[in-house]
Design an enzyme around this catalytic site. Structure first.
Site, short mmCIF file in Angstrom:
data_model
loop_
_atom_site.label_atom_id
_atom_site.label_comp_id
_atom_site.label_asym_id
_atom_site.label_seq_id
_atom_site.Cartn_x
_atom_site.Cartn_y
_atom_site.Cartn_z
N CYS A 85 69.89 72.74 18.39
CA CYS A 85 69.36 71.48 18.12
C CYS A 85 69.90 70.52 19.02
O CYS A 85 71.03 70.49 19.20
CB CYS A 85 69.39 71.14 16.65
SG CYS A 85 68.87 72.08 15.48
N CYS A 377 54.05 72.24 27.64
CA CYS A 377 55.31 72.29 26.60
C CYS A 377 56.32 71.55 27.39
O CYS A 377 57.33 71.33 26.87
CB CYS A 377 55.79 73.86 26.38
SG CYS A 377 55.83 74.83 27.76
#
Length: 423
Positions: A85, A377
């Site tokens: 993350c 993406c």
């Protein structure tokens, strides 16, 4: 100019967000890409990568002296150590605003145009958590399961991953031994139980096939896909992207449509339903296993042809130059695929992170489609290809962005291009 090396700590004012999950800061003329910081903050940054003479250094914020109002306490106890993350220290609304800023910056820099885009949430996560239905975990030499820290081959053992759906979590504390393996692919498909694939896959081992589903306005049905094949990891992403792409492309009954980089045929099926039995959809995918599944998934549509080929080969595009055995420059000149049409009414493409590229864009626009929808993406690749499309007479008409990867820097875009002559 101050010389810094790995381990040095400096106090810096944090500048704007940059593509890649870090912010830009400067110290005595040196550029630092600082993770776990926010624009406007003052932090102590520790250099984690780089050397004297490098254009930039990488660093991590180890102490916050002046915090941004967008800063929150990270919900995960591994945040800052695990490389999975980027934004657990950022409020969810601010994460989306930062991603929109990155998209805008990439378009300004690479496409030379201003875009105004908001990053929309995707249904299916819980405040940015518990959305990842597929994850690859690492195994250390003692068989402990974990994650790699950012830009590291080390393994940080973890007992939970807050962005993973709960069904994946038991795999992190299993007592099963995986001797000789370096990782695990763990999948929680829409149908059936959790599937674990030890990595690397040993010759002769079968990789299971799982069943996923799309439940959107434009398409509702199941698909078969390899447990290691590509499928959107956010439970709401596939339906969201199909709905957005079809809404922008507006395929009509009887039309010929290209679906490029088509995977297991999700967009192909939606396009086939839109063009009907009198229409034609050509799905092009280079991965052999994905092509097999696409043929099975789209067998009921009589107007669909699934082609296993590289997109550039299908279109007869010359590959980039390479060096031959004697050092000479060689160029492969493939013949167009026999199914490649001379014209196409509409084109949908969902290329890998590197984008389509100038040569493929040139070949696509030569087919004179009424509209092109590009699912991306990576905003940098999309911005570069936007510039190429503009040079070929196709303008960006609509740009949408989606937060399909909360807590990370990744953002998905769906863009509509139309021929300038037809507007």
């Amino acid at each position: 100019m101050g010389d810094l090396s790995v381990g040095d700590r400096v106090e810096v004012e944090v500048g704007p967000i940059a593509h890649g999950g870090h912010c830009v800061a400067r110290h005595e003329g040196r550029v630092l890409f600082v993770r776990h910081a926010l624009p406007g903050e003052r932090v102590v940054a520790e250099v984690t990568e780089g050397a004297v003479g490098d254009r930039f250094l990488r660093a991590d914020a180890v102490e916050v002296l002046l915090a941004s109002p967008d800063r929150v306490s990270a919900p995960c106890r591994y945040a800052g150590r695990c490389g999975g993350c980027d934004f657990q220290h950022v409020s969810l609304s601010a994460q989306r605003r930062l991603k929109a800023e990155v998209v805008g910056e990439q378009f300004a820099r690479l496409a030379r145009r201003a875009v105004d885009v908001a990053v929309a949430p995707v249904p299916g996560d819980r405040e940015g958590l518990r959305w990842r239905t597929r994850a690859e975990f690492a195994l250390d030499q003692d068989g402990r399961i974990g994650m790699h820290p950012h830009r590291s081959h080390e393994v940080l053992p973890v007992e939970d991953c807050l962005i993973a759906v709960e069904a994946l979590v038991p795999a992190l504390t299993t007592d099963e031994a995986y001797a000789g393996r370096t990782g695990l692919d763990v999948v929680s498909p829409a149908a059936g139980g959790t599937v674990i694939v030890p990595l690397p896959v040993v010759a002769g081992e079968a990789v299971p096939v799982v069943h996923e589903s799309v439940a959107g306005q434009r398409l509702t049905r199941d698909f078969e896909v390899s447990a290691r094949g590509f499928w959107q990891v956010h439970p709401g992403a596939a339906a969201t992207f199909v709905d957005a792409a079809l809404e922008l492309l507006v395929p009509q009954p009887g039309e010929t449509v290209l679906d490029l980089y088509s995977g297991v045929g999700v967009f192909t099926a939606a396009l086939a339903e839109a063009v009907g039995p009198t229409g034609r959809v050509l799905a092009v995918e280079s991965d052999a296993e994905a092509t097999v599944h696409a043929k099975a998934n789209c067998a009921a549509y009589q107007g669909v042809a699934v082609v296993r080929a590289r997109v550039d080969d299908f279109l007869g595009v010359a590959r980039p130059k390479r060096r031959g055995p004697g050092g000479q420059r060689l160029r492969k000149l493939p013949a167009r695929h026999p199914l490649a049409p001379p014209r196409a009414d509409r084109i949908l493409l969902d290329p890998p992170r590197t984008g389509a590229g100038q040569l493929v864009v040139t070949a696509l626009t030569a087919l004179e489609p009424k509209a092109i929808v590009y699912v991306a993406c990576d905003p940098a690749a999309l911005a570069r290809d936007t510039a190429y499309l503009g040079e070929r007479g196709y303008d960006l008409v609509t740009l949408r962005a989606f937060d399909a990867f909360p807590m990370t820097h990744h953002v998905e875009c769906v863009a509509l291009f139309m021929a300038r002559s037809a507007q």
